[in-house]
Design an enzyme around this catalytic site. Structure first.
Site, mmCIF file in Angstrom:
data_model
loop_
_atom_site.group_PDB
_atom_site.id
_atom_site.type_symbol
_atom_site.label_atom_id
_atom_site.label_comp_id
_atom_site.label_asym_id
_atom_site.label_seq_id
_atom_site.Cartn_x
_atom_site.Cartn_y
_atom_site.Cartn_z
ATOM 1 N N SER A 142 0.440 -51.077 -2.852
ATOM 2 C CA SER A 142 -0.658 -51.137 -1.892
ATOM 3 C C SER A 142 -0.337 -52.201 -0.856
ATOM 4 O O SER A 142 0.422 -53.143 -1.121
ATOM 5 C CB SER A 142 -1.962 -51.493 -2.621
ATOM 6 O OG SER A 142 -3.001 -51.804 -1.698
ATOM 7 N N TYR A 155 -6.214 -56.734 -9.117
ATOM 8 C CA TYR A 155 -5.638 -55.587 -8.410
ATOM 9 C C TYR A 155 -4.460 -56.030 -7.540
ATOM 10 O O TYR A 155 -3.374 -55.423 -7.585
ATOM 11 C CB TYR A 155 -6.713 -54.929 -7.557
ATOM 12 C CG TYR A 155 -6.293 -53.647 -6.884
ATOM 13 C CD1 TYR A 155 -6.323 -52.429 -7.565
ATOM 14 C CD2 TYR A 155 -5.873 -53.634 -5.555
ATOM 15 C CE1 TYR A 155 -5.942 -51.245 -6.951
ATOM 16 C CE2 TYR A 155 -5.490 -52.454 -4.931
ATOM 17 C CZ TYR A 155 -5.540 -51.264 -5.637
ATOM 18 O OH TYR A 155 -5.157 -50.098 -5.015
#
Length: 248
Positions: A142, A155
């Site tokens: 990401s 995350y």
């Protein structure tokens, strides 16, 4: 390895980015073993692909990507179904958006296990098959590996870990296996209507859609087109991580 007739495991395939990658690989003539815990979503995917008469072949399997038994079983079942394994896309992921002082240690580890350990487990259990086929792995990281919002520590840590794991595995599995990562930015996986400003802040003038990642994934997995690319992380974010933002 070209995509036509190639066999790929895609995790988190029932929705969002994983679904788009699965659809792209099938459209390119590949065979996909779609893995997810969402069995209803997998059934819907199977029905839609059958109705669309995609040129590839689809098999579905339920499993937890953080489970060593389930990842090993996924590799075994894929080889039993299709006779080989050419690629693995480690896409499944979760987020616990909680302030660090409220995030439980159990939840911290669950995010790490699903988002990061998944790729280790598939490299461990799928690596020997990928060596045989001269295949590839693709890890879905990401843009949060490089930039953050508040309360996303677990995350962001996993996505940064995938950036490093991609080049580490690329070295360890070379020369037979290529390993790369994709780092999506804002991808509208829900299909919700967004504000004009949401689109305008991107250099390309729009928020991303899952198909954008599907196309990028197909390119990196294709050994004929991307055979000289390994150990890299391709950022697909409409230019957002290259834009300097100042308050005026």
């Amino acid at each position: 390895m070209s995509l036509r007739n190639s066999v790929t495991i895609v995790t988190g395939a029932a929705s969002g980015i994983g679904r788009a990658i699965t659809q792209r690989l099938l459209a390119d003539g590949g065979k996909v073993a779609a893995m997810d815990e969402d069995t209803a979503g997998l059934e819907q995917l199977s029905r839609e692909m059958a109705a669309a008469a995609e040129s590839g072949a689809l098999a579905t399997m339920s499993g937890d990507v953080a489970s060593q038994d389930d990842t090993a079983a996924a590799v075994e079942r894929t080889c039993e179904t299709f006779g080989r394994l050419d690629a693995i896309v480690c896409n499944a992921g979760i987020m616990k958006r909680v302030p660090a002082d409220d995030l439980s240690y159990e939840d911290w580890h669950r995010v790490l296990d699903v988002n990061l350990s998944q790729s280790f487990l598939f490299a461990k259990h799928g690596g020997p098959e990928l060596r045989k086929s001269g295949g590839a792995m693709l890890l879905i990281s990401s843009s949060r590996a490089f930039m953050s919002e508040a309360d996303t520590e677990s995350y962001s840590a996993t996505k940064g870990g995938l950036f490093a794991l991609a080049h580490s595995l690329a070295v360890s599995l070379s020369p037979q296996v290529r390993v790369n990562a994709l780092a999506p930015g804002w991808i509208n996986v829900s299909g919700e209507e967004l504000r004009a400003v949401d689109h305008e802040q991107h250099l390309v003038g729009r928020v991303g859609v899952p198909a954008d990642i599907g196309h990028a994934a197909a390119f990196l997995l294709d050994g004929e087109k991307a055979g000289f690319i390994t150990g890299q992380t391709l950022v697909v974010d409409g230019g957002m991580t290259r834009k300097m933002i100042y308050a005026h």
